[in-house]
Design a protein around this motif. Structure first.
Motif, PDB file in Angstrom:
ATOM      1  N   CYS A 149      -1.158  -2.436  -5.700  1.00 51.88           N
ATOM      2  CA  CYS A 149      -0.497  -2.825  -4.457  1.00 51.88           C
ATOM      3  C   CYS A 149      -0.782  -4.300  -4.204  1.00 51.88           C
ATOM      4  CB  CYS A 149      -1.012  -1.979  -3.303  1.00 51.88           C
ATOM      5  SG  CYS A 149      -0.721  -0.221  -3.568  1.00 51.88           S
ATOM      6  N   ILE A 150       0.232  -4.987  -3.689  1.00 50.20           N
ATOM      7  CA  ILE A 150       0.087  -6.424  -3.490  1.00 50.20           C
ATOM      8  C   ILE A 150       0.248  -6.784  -2.023  1.00 50.20           C
ATOM      9  CG2 ILE A 150       0.851  -7.059  -5.814  1.00 50.20           C
ATOM     10  CD1 ILE A 150       3.627  -7.598  -4.536  1.00 50.20           C
ATOM     11  N   GLY A 151      -0.179  -7.977  -1.683  1.00 48.23           N
ATOM     12  CA  GLY A 151      -0.023  -8.484  -0.326  1.00 48.23           C
ATOM     13  C   GLY A 151      -1.317  -9.084   0.190  1.00 48.23           C
ATOM     14  N   ASP A 152      -1.179 -10.165   0.966  1.00 49.69           N
ATOM     15  CA  ASP A 152      -2.350 -10.850   1.509  1.00 49.69           C
ATOM     16  C   ASP A 152      -2.819 -10.242   2.825  1.00 49.69           C
ATOM     17  OD1 ASP A 152      -2.317 -12.622  -0.624  1.00 49.69           O
ATOM     18  OD2 ASP A 152      -1.018 -14.043   0.422  1.00 49.69           O
ATOM     19  N   ASP A 153      -1.959  -9.513   3.509  1.00 48.19           N
ATOM     20  CA  ASP A 153      -2.310  -8.857   4.763  1.00 48.19           C
ATOM     21  C   ASP A 153      -2.805  -7.457   4.412  1.00 48.19           C
ATOM     22  OD1 ASP A 153      -2.540  -8.014   7.393  1.00 48.19           O
ATOM     23  OD2 ASP A 153      -0.399  -7.642   7.638  1.00 48.19           O
ATOM     24  N   VAL A 154      -4.129  -7.260   4.420  1.00 48.95           N
ATOM     25  CA  VAL A 154      -4.722  -6.011   3.945  1.00 48.95           C
ATOM     26  C   VAL A 154      -5.451  -5.293   5.088  1.00 48.95           C
ATOM     27  CG1 VAL A 154      -6.300  -4.967   2.260  1.00 48.95           C
ATOM     28  CG2 VAL A 154      -5.065  -7.068   1.685  1.00 48.95           C
ATOM     29  N   ILE A 155      -5.189  -4.015   5.202  1.00 48.13           N
ATOM     30  CA  ILE A 155      -5.870  -3.144   6.163  1.00 48.13           C
ATOM     31  C   ILE A 155      -6.602  -2.084   5.342  1.00 48.13           C
ATOM     32  CG2 ILE A 155      -5.577  -1.498   8.063  1.00 48.13           C
ATOM     33  CD1 ILE A 155      -4.603  -4.153   8.991  1.00 48.13           C
ATOM     34  N   TYR A 156      -7.873  -1.867   5.663  1.00 53.52           N
ATOM     35  CA  TYR A 156      -8.685  -0.878   4.936  1.00 53.52           C
ATOM     36  C   TYR A 156      -8.809   0.406   5.742  1.00 53.52           C
ATOM     37  CZ  TYR A 156      -9.981  -4.543   1.685  1.00 53.52           C
ATOM     38  OH  TYR A 156      -9.936  -5.530   0.745  1.00 53.52           O
ATOM     39  N   SER A 157      -8.627   1.520   5.065  1.00 50.43           N
ATOM     40  CA  SER A 157      -8.824   2.833   5.661  1.00 50.43           C
ATOM     41  C   SER A 157      -9.964   3.511   4.911  1.00 50.43           C
ATOM     42  CB  SER A 157      -7.556   3.675   5.543  1.00 50.43           C
ATOM     43  OG  SER A 157      -7.790   4.979   6.032  1.00 50.43           O
ATOM     44  N   THR A 158     -11.009   3.870   5.633  1.00 51.21           N
ATOM     45  CA  THR A 158     -12.170   4.501   5.027  1.00 51.21           C
ATOM     46  C   THR A 158     -12.103   6.003   5.236  1.00 51.21           C
ATOM     47  OG1 THR A 158     -13.481   2.543   5.535  1.00 51.21           O
ATOM     48  CG2 THR A 158     -14.691   4.552   4.982  1.00 51.21           C
ATOM     49  N   GLY A 159     -12.273   6.718   4.152  1.00 55.10           N
ATOM     50  CA  GLY A 159     -12.282   8.176   4.219  1.00 55.10           C
ATOM     51  C   GLY A 159     -13.646   8.714   3.819  1.00 55.10           C
ATOM     52  N   TYR A 160     -13.807   9.998   4.004  1.00 60.09           N
ATOM     53  CA  TYR A 160     -15.057  10.668   3.657  1.00 60.09           C
ATOM     54  C   TYR A 160     -14.722  11.847   2.765  1.00 60.09           C
ATOM     55  CZ  TYR A 160     -16.822   7.757   7.337  1.00 60.09           C
ATOM     56  OH  TYR A 160     -17.133   6.654   8.086  1.00 60.09           O
ATOM     57  N   ARG A 161     -15.530  12.041   1.746  1.00 59.96           N
ATOM     58  CA  ARG A 161     -15.286  13.156   0.831  1.00 59.96           C
ATOM     59  C   ARG A 161     -15.383  14.470   1.593  1.00 59.96           C
ATOM     60  NH1 ARG A 161     -15.036  11.230  -4.298  1.00 59.96           N
ATOM     61  NH2 ARG A 161     -16.104   9.271  -4.655  1.00 59.96           N
ATOM     62  N   ILE A 162     -14.433  15.340   1.339  1.00 64.12           N
ATOM     63  CA  ILE A 162     -14.418  16.652   1.986  1.00 64.12           C
ATOM     64  C   ILE A 162     -14.736  17.687   0.928  1.00 64.12           C
ATOM     65  CG2 ILE A 162     -12.980  18.363   3.160  1.00 64.12           C
ATOM     66  CD1 ILE A 162     -11.344  16.033   4.269  1.00 64.12           C
ATOM     67  N   LYS A 163     -15.786  18.438   1.177  1.00 63.04           N
ATOM     68  CA  LYS A 163     -16.149  19.500   0.241  1.00 63.04           C
ATOM     69  C   LYS A 163     -15.901  20.822   0.938  1.00 63.04           C
ATOM     70  CE  LYS A 163     -19.528  16.715  -2.104  1.00 63.04           C
ATOM     71  NZ  LYS A 163     -20.900  16.497  -2.431  1.00 63.04           N
ATOM     72  N   ARG A 164     -15.326  21.727   0.214  1.00 63.93           N
ATOM     73  CA  ARG A 164     -15.088  23.064   0.767  1.00 63.93           C
ATOM     74  C   ARG A 164     -16.402  23.819   0.831  1.00 63.93           C
ATOM     75  NH1 ARG A 164      -9.206  24.981  -0.317  1.00 63.93           N
ATOM     76  NH2 ARG A 164      -8.253  23.006  -0.770  1.00 63.93           N
ATOM     77  N   GLY A 165     -16.571  24.511   1.960  1.00 63.04           N
ATOM     78  CA  GLY A 165     -17.799  25.315   2.130  1.00 63.04           C
ATOM     79  C   GLY A 165     -17.819  26.478   1.173  1.00 63.04           C
ATOM     80  N   GLY A 166     -19.001  26.881   0.797  1.00 65.17           N
ATOM     81  CA  GLY A 166     -19.041  27.955  -0.179  1.00 65.17           C
ATOM     82  C   GLY A 166     -20.106  28.932   0.047  1.00 65.17           C
TER      83      GLY A 166
END
Length: 158
Positions: free
Chosen positions: A141-158
């Protein structure tokens, strides 16, 4: 009978016009990083939600979006330029629409402007940071205007 057929044809033509993509802004040149200029500093921008499907899969990536801003602060012709996931693309496109455009004064610009924003989606590494190596690898992906989205790993309960 002829009036009935004419009415149906007329309705179909109107519906067809309504669903045709707008070509009004097709000739506009891209103005890179437009939203980084001072006139847009009061625009409330925020990162998109991290897609659950990609968080579960441990997937990181990006999406670049082009769009036109009108003098009335309307967003037109939103188009995904590149993306590493259909979920990232969907969230990026939705997010541009959700920014607080209506809170801005009208006529910041006199003519419509086409610009773009790149969204980088990265997963939290556990130390309060996203993996910088992942963001560097996501050069699709290209572009100088960058927005970061931070996610968290989701683990299924077991």
């Amino acid at each position: 009978m002829n009036r009935y057929i004419l009415g149906i044809v007329g309705a179909l033509v109107l519906v067809g016009c309504k669903t045709t993509p707008t070509e009004q802004y097709q000739g506009l040149q891209l103005t890179e990083a437009e939203l980084l200029s001072k006139k847009w500093e009061n625009l409330e921008r925020f990162p998109p939600l991290y897609p659950i499907e990609d968080a579960r899969a441990g997937k990181e990536g990006c999406a670049s979006v082009e769009y036109v801003i009108t003098p009335d602060n309307e967003i037109k012709d939103i188009k995904i330029v590149s993306s590493t996931s259909k979920h990232f693309a969907k969230q990026a496109k939705l997010n541009v629409k959700k920014w607080k455009w209506s809170a801005l004064p009208k006529n910041i610009i006199q003519e419509p402007i086409k610009t773009s924003t790149q969204f980088q989606f990265c997963l939290e590494t556990g130390d309060g940071h996203c993996s910088e190596i992942s963001a560097i690898k996501n050069n699709q992906c290209i572009g100088d205007d960058v927005i970061y989205s931070t996610g968290y790993r989701i683990k299924r309960g077991g």
